[in-house]
Structures are given as structure tokens and as C-alpha cells.
Enzyme design. Structure first.
Site, PDB file in Angstrom:
ATOM      1  N   GLY A   1       0.843  -1.210   0.000  1.00  0.00           N
ATOM      2  CA  GLY A   1       0.000   0.000   0.000  1.00  0.00           C
ATOM      3  C   GLY A   1       0.866   1.244   0.000  1.00  0.00           C
TER       4      GLY A   1
ATOM      5  CB  SER B   1      -6.741   0.500  13.044  1.00  0.00           C
ATOM      6  OG  SER B   1      -7.653   1.537  13.377  1.00  0.00           O
TER       7      SER B   1
ATOM      8  CE1 TYR C   1      -9.460  -0.345   8.605  1.00  0.00           C
ATOM      9  CE2 TYR C   1     -10.142   0.523  10.747  1.00  0.00           C
ATOM     10  CZ  TYR C   1      -9.193   0.418   9.740  1.00  0.00           C
ATOM     11  OH  TYR C   1      -7.986   1.056   9.870  1.00  0.00           O
TER      12      TYR C   1
ATOM     13  CE  LYS D   1      -6.556  -2.145   9.384  1.00  0.00           C
ATOM     14  NZ  LYS D   1      -5.214  -2.134   8.779  1.00  0.00           N
TER      15      LYS D   1
ATOM     16  CB  ILE E   1      -2.987   8.927   9.746  1.00  0.00           C
ATOM     17  CG1 ILE E   1      -2.714   8.102  11.020  1.00  0.00           C
ATOM     18  CG2 ILE E   1      -1.696   9.476   9.145  1.00  0.00           C
ATOM     19  CD1 ILE E   1      -2.188   8.873  12.203  1.00  0.00           C
TER      20      ILE E   1
HETATM   21  P1  NAP Z   1      -4.907   5.162   1.674  1.00  0.00           P
HETATM   22  O1  NAP Z   1      -4.534   6.587   1.693  1.00  0.00           O
HETATM   23  O2  NAP Z   1      -6.240   4.761   1.130  1.00  0.00           O
HETATM   24  O3  NAP Z   1      -3.758   4.345   0.905  1.00  0.00           O
HETATM   25  C1  NAP Z   1      -3.855   2.939   0.848  1.00  0.00           C
HETATM   26  C2  NAP Z   1      -3.084   2.396  -0.346  1.00  0.00           C
HETATM   27  O4  NAP Z   1      -3.306   0.966  -0.353  1.00  0.00           O
HETATM   28  C3  NAP Z   1      -3.617   2.926  -1.671  1.00  0.00           C
HETATM   29  O5  NAP Z   1      -2.554   3.154  -2.564  1.00  0.00           O
HETATM   30  C4  NAP Z   1      -4.513   1.786  -2.155  1.00  0.00           C
HETATM   31  O6  NAP Z   1      -4.680   1.753  -3.553  1.00  0.00           O
HETATM   32  C5  NAP Z   1      -3.724   0.603  -1.665  1.00  0.00           C
HETATM   33  N1  NAP Z   1      -4.516  -0.636  -1.668  1.00  0.00           N
HETATM   34  C6  NAP Z   1      -5.867  -0.773  -1.514  1.00  0.00           C
HETATM   35  N2  NAP Z   1      -6.222  -2.053  -1.670  1.00  0.00           N
HETATM   36  C7  NAP Z   1      -5.087  -2.739  -1.953  1.00  0.00           C
HETATM   37  C8  NAP Z   1      -4.816  -4.095  -2.254  1.00  0.00           C
HETATM   38  N3  NAP Z   1      -5.805  -5.021  -2.329  1.00  0.00           N
HETATM   39  N4  NAP Z   1      -3.542  -4.477  -2.489  1.00  0.00           N
HETATM   40  C9  NAP Z   1      -2.554  -3.556  -2.451  1.00  0.00           C
HETATM   41  N5  NAP Z   1      -2.745  -2.264  -2.206  1.00  0.00           N
HETATM   42  C10 NAP Z   1      -4.003  -1.855  -1.950  1.00  0.00           C
HETATM   43  O7  NAP Z   1      -4.858   4.523   3.159  1.00  0.00           O
HETATM   44  P2  NAP Z   1      -4.138   5.045   4.505  1.00  0.00           P
HETATM   45  O8  NAP Z   1      -5.039   5.999   5.175  1.00  0.00           O
HETATM   46  O9  NAP Z   1      -2.747   5.445   4.190  1.00  0.00           O
HETATM   47  O10 NAP Z   1      -4.153   3.695   5.364  1.00  0.00           O
HETATM   48  C11 NAP Z   1      -3.082   2.763   5.279  1.00  0.00           C
HETATM   49  C12 NAP Z   1      -3.254   1.713   6.359  1.00  0.00           C
HETATM   50  O11 NAP Z   1      -3.312   2.338   7.630  1.00  0.00           O
HETATM   51  C13 NAP Z   1      -4.527   0.872   6.238  1.00  0.00           C
HETATM   52  O12 NAP Z   1      -4.250  -0.467   6.603  1.00  0.00           O
HETATM   53  C14 NAP Z   1      -5.466   1.502   7.242  1.00  0.00           C
HETATM   54  O13 NAP Z   1      -6.424   0.606   7.741  1.00  0.00           O
HETATM   55  C15 NAP Z   1      -4.460   1.903   8.322  1.00  0.00           C
HETATM   56  N6  NAP Z   1      -4.971   2.993   9.172  1.00  0.00           N
HETATM   57  C16 NAP Z   1      -5.174   4.219   8.649  1.00  0.00           C
HETATM   58  C17 NAP Z   1      -5.667   5.234   9.468  1.00  0.00           C
HETATM   59  C18 NAP Z   1      -5.868   6.635   8.956  1.00  0.00           C
HETATM   60  O14 NAP Z   1      -6.465   7.451   9.700  1.00  0.00           O
HETATM   61  N7  NAP Z   1      -5.424   6.973   7.756  1.00  0.00           N
HETATM   62  C19 NAP Z   1      -5.957   4.960  10.816  1.00  0.00           C
HETATM   63  C20 NAP Z   1      -5.746   3.685  11.313  1.00  0.00           C
HETATM   64  C21 NAP Z   1      -5.234   2.699  10.473  1.00  0.00           C
HETATM   65  P3  NAP Z   1      -6.051   2.379  -4.204  1.00  0.00           P
HETATM   66  O15 NAP Z   1      -6.016   3.854  -3.911  1.00  0.00           O
HETATM   67  O16 NAP Z   1      -5.973   2.071  -5.675  1.00  0.00           O
HETATM   68  O17 NAP Z   1      -7.207   1.688  -3.503  1.00  0.00           O
END
Ligand code: NAP
Length: 266
Positions: free
Chosen positions: A21, A150, A164, A168, A197
Site C-alpha cells: 500500500g 489501527s 474493519y 484489524k 492520520i
Molecule cells: P490510503 O490513503 O487509502 O492508501 C492505501 C493504499 O493501499 C492505496 O494506494 C490503495 O490503492 C492501496 N490498496 C488498496 N487495496 C489494496 C490491495 N488489495 N492491495 C494492495 N494495495 C491496496 O490509506 P491510509 O489511510 O494510508 O491507510 C493505510 C493503512 O493504515 C490501512 O491499513 C489503514 O487501515 C491503516 N490505518 C489508517 C488510518 C488513517 O487514519 N489513515 C488509521 C488507522 C489505520 P487504491 O487507492 O488504488 O485503492
């Protein structure tokens, strides 16, 4: 015990680090930070945007990078990803399992397909990458696996995130048991529990926009009641991951670091 200097502890030159990702958001922040610390980086993502990001990191930090288009929920894709890592780099020092999705849908309105998709990407994908990374790391008797869980692995943050949260919680359970299994091989397995985030994914979720139109440069307003008064930044998850993957955390395994600006205190 050999006591390293602090700057040596955070020097990743000669190491190979794989981030899933990694095309945007937290994953790209992690990839950038490890590249700055000298590691060669494999960026794996379903989004092709990672190709250009990989080139930029190589140019900026003078490290070797490789982008592999990967759907982490596909066993074939993941096996092929790790075959390419073995071929290009010969070893893997750290894996950061970050790819994940967080669609909001109450359980009573959720169809089976969406439930399965969330588990397949967030939990099955993490399992598949852990398994393939573990096979590579046992050969060198050394390695670090960091699973991006998370705060929802510990406590629900919002109605609509039940699927979700289940995924997690699963990631956190997997982390603990795998840490037990891999300790004899000197492979540490830990998790990070981010709070809110500021990423493209979150901007999309809150604005109902497309990711292309999402603007992570927008002011960092706290979407919920965060004691620290703002959202977190991807680089703040990246420096946490850097700590866990470094010998600064040489006695830390089976742990979760909550990096949430105090959100879970409320
Ligand atoms: P994001 O901005 O949506 O980026 C996620 C990346 O993962 C995107 O490039 C997405 O591609 C890619 N992805 C989606 N499905 C995939 C798959 N099947 N195989 C490979 N890559 C894939 O997400 P983020 O906010 O950075 O979150 C990243 C991680 O942190 C996640 O696991 C999320 O649950 C965790 N997290 C985030 C937050 C937050 O507040 N941001 C909080 C707690 C935990 P596409 O754009 O093409 O879908």
C-alpha cells in the site's frame, strides 16, 4: 552485547524493506522515511501511482527501488511479489504490511461481498505477506515484520466500521501469535495502531471525493476529539515504524504501539 551508536541504530543502508500500500498515504510515508534512512525499497500496491513514487525515491535518496503492482488479497500476486524480491535483492530485512481499506457501512446494511473484501485485503493480505516474508527471513535468521493495525484493533472509533474492526482485531491477533512462532528465528513481529492520520484515503472518506481529488495538504483539522488537537501525519507513523524495525527496538516483539494523539484515552 555490542552497543551501537545512535546514528548506527537508525542507519538502514544495505537493508531491503518492503512496504505494501506504498503508492500513497501512510505506506508512501513509510517508504519515503526508510529510503531516507538508506534502505532499498520495494513498493507494492494495487495502484500504479507507486511506479512514479519509486522512481522519485530512487532519485532523491540514491537507493534502489522497485515497484510491483500487487493486490495483497491475491495469493498469486503475493507469491509473485516475494519471488521478485528474492530475485532482485536476495533477502528481505523488513516488511511493513500497510495496504488496507476502510469503507464505512453498518452491519445491517452490509452485503457479504463487502464483508469478504474487507477481510480479504486487510486480514488475508496481511497473512499472505507475513507467510511469504517469514519464509525469506528464516533463511537469514533475521527480520522485522510490522503490521499496520489501527486503534480500531483495540477499541471501536465509529459506528459503521464493524467489518474493519473485525479485520484489524484479526491483524493484532495474528501479530501476537506470529511473534511467538518467529521468535526462535530472531524475527520480530509488531504492530502499529494509528489514530486518525491525514491521508488520501481518509480525505476521500470524509469528503466523499475521489482519491485523485483528495488533498492531504489541506489543513490538519481533527475530525474527532483528539487530545493532541490535530490529526496525525503519515511521517509520524513512518518514524514509529523506523523505530520498530531498528535495533532501537531489539527487545520488542509481539507489541503494539498506539500512535493516536491520545484518542484512545477518551
Ligand atoms: P490510503 O490513503 O487509502 O492508501 C492505501 C493504499 O493501499 C492505496 O494506494 C490503495 O490503492 C492501496 N490498496 C488498496 N487495496 C489494496 C490491495 N488489495 N492491495 C494492495 N494495495 C491496496 O490509506 P491510509 O489511510 O494510508 O491507510 C493505510 C493503512 O493504515 C490501512 O491499513 C489503514 O487501515 C491503516 N490505518 C489508517 C488510518 C488513517 O487514519 N489513515 C488509521 C488507522 C489505520 P487504491 O487507492 O488504488 O485503492
Amino acid at each position: 552485547m555490542n552497543i551501537k551508536k545512535t546514528n548506527e541504530l537508525l542507519d538502514f543502508h544495505g537493508q531491503t524493506v518492503l512496504v505494501t500500500g506504498a503508492s500513497m498515504g501512510i505506506g508512501y510515508g513509510i517508504a519515503r522515511r526508510f529510503a531516507e534512512a538508506g534502505a532499498d525499497i520495494v513498493l507494492a500496491d494495487i495502484s500504479p501511482l507507486g511506479e512514479q513514487k519509486a522512481q522519485e525515491l530512487a532519485q532523491t535518496f540514491g537507493v534502489k527501488t522497485l515497484f510491483v503492482k500487487t493486490d495483497v488479497s491475491s495469493e498469486n500476486d503475493v507469491i509473485s511479489l516475494f519471488e521478485q524480491v528474492a530475485k532482485e535483492f536476495g533477502k528481505l530485512d523488513a516488511l511493513i504490511n500497510n495496504a488496507g481499506i476502510f469503507p464505512m457501512k453498518p452491519v445491517l446494511e452490509m452485503d457479504l461481498a463487502l464483508w469478504e473484501k474487507i477481510q480479504a485485503i486487510n486480514l488475508r493480505g496481511t497473512f499472505l505477506c507475513c507467510r511469504e516474508a517469514g519464509k525469506l527471513m528464516v533463511k537469514t535468521k533475521k527480520g522485522n515484520i510490522i503490521n499496520i493495525a489501527s486503534v480500531d484493533a483495540l477499541h471501536p472509533s465509529s459506528v459503521g466500521l464493524a467489518a474493519y474492526d473485525a479485520s484489524k482485531h484479526g491483524v493484532w491477533g495474528l501479530t501476537k501469535n506470529l511473534a511467538l512462532e518467529l521468535a526462535p528465528h530472531k524475527i520480530r513481529v509488531n504492530a502499529i495502531a494509528p489514530g486518525g492520520i491525514r491521508t488520501e484515503g481518509v480525505e476521500t472518506m470524509s469528503a466523499g471525493a475521489t482519491k485523485a481529488a483528495a488533498n492531504p495538504e489541506a489543513p490538519a483539522e481533527a475530525p474527532m476529539d483528539v487530545p493532541w488537537g490535530r490529526m496525525g501525519e503519515p511521517d509520524e507513523m513512518a518514524t514509529t515504524a523506523l523505530f520498530l524495525a531498528s535495533d532501537m527496538a531489539s527487545y520488542v516483539t509481539g507489541s503494539i504501539i498506539v500512535a493516536d494523539g491520545g484518542m484512545l484515552l477518551k
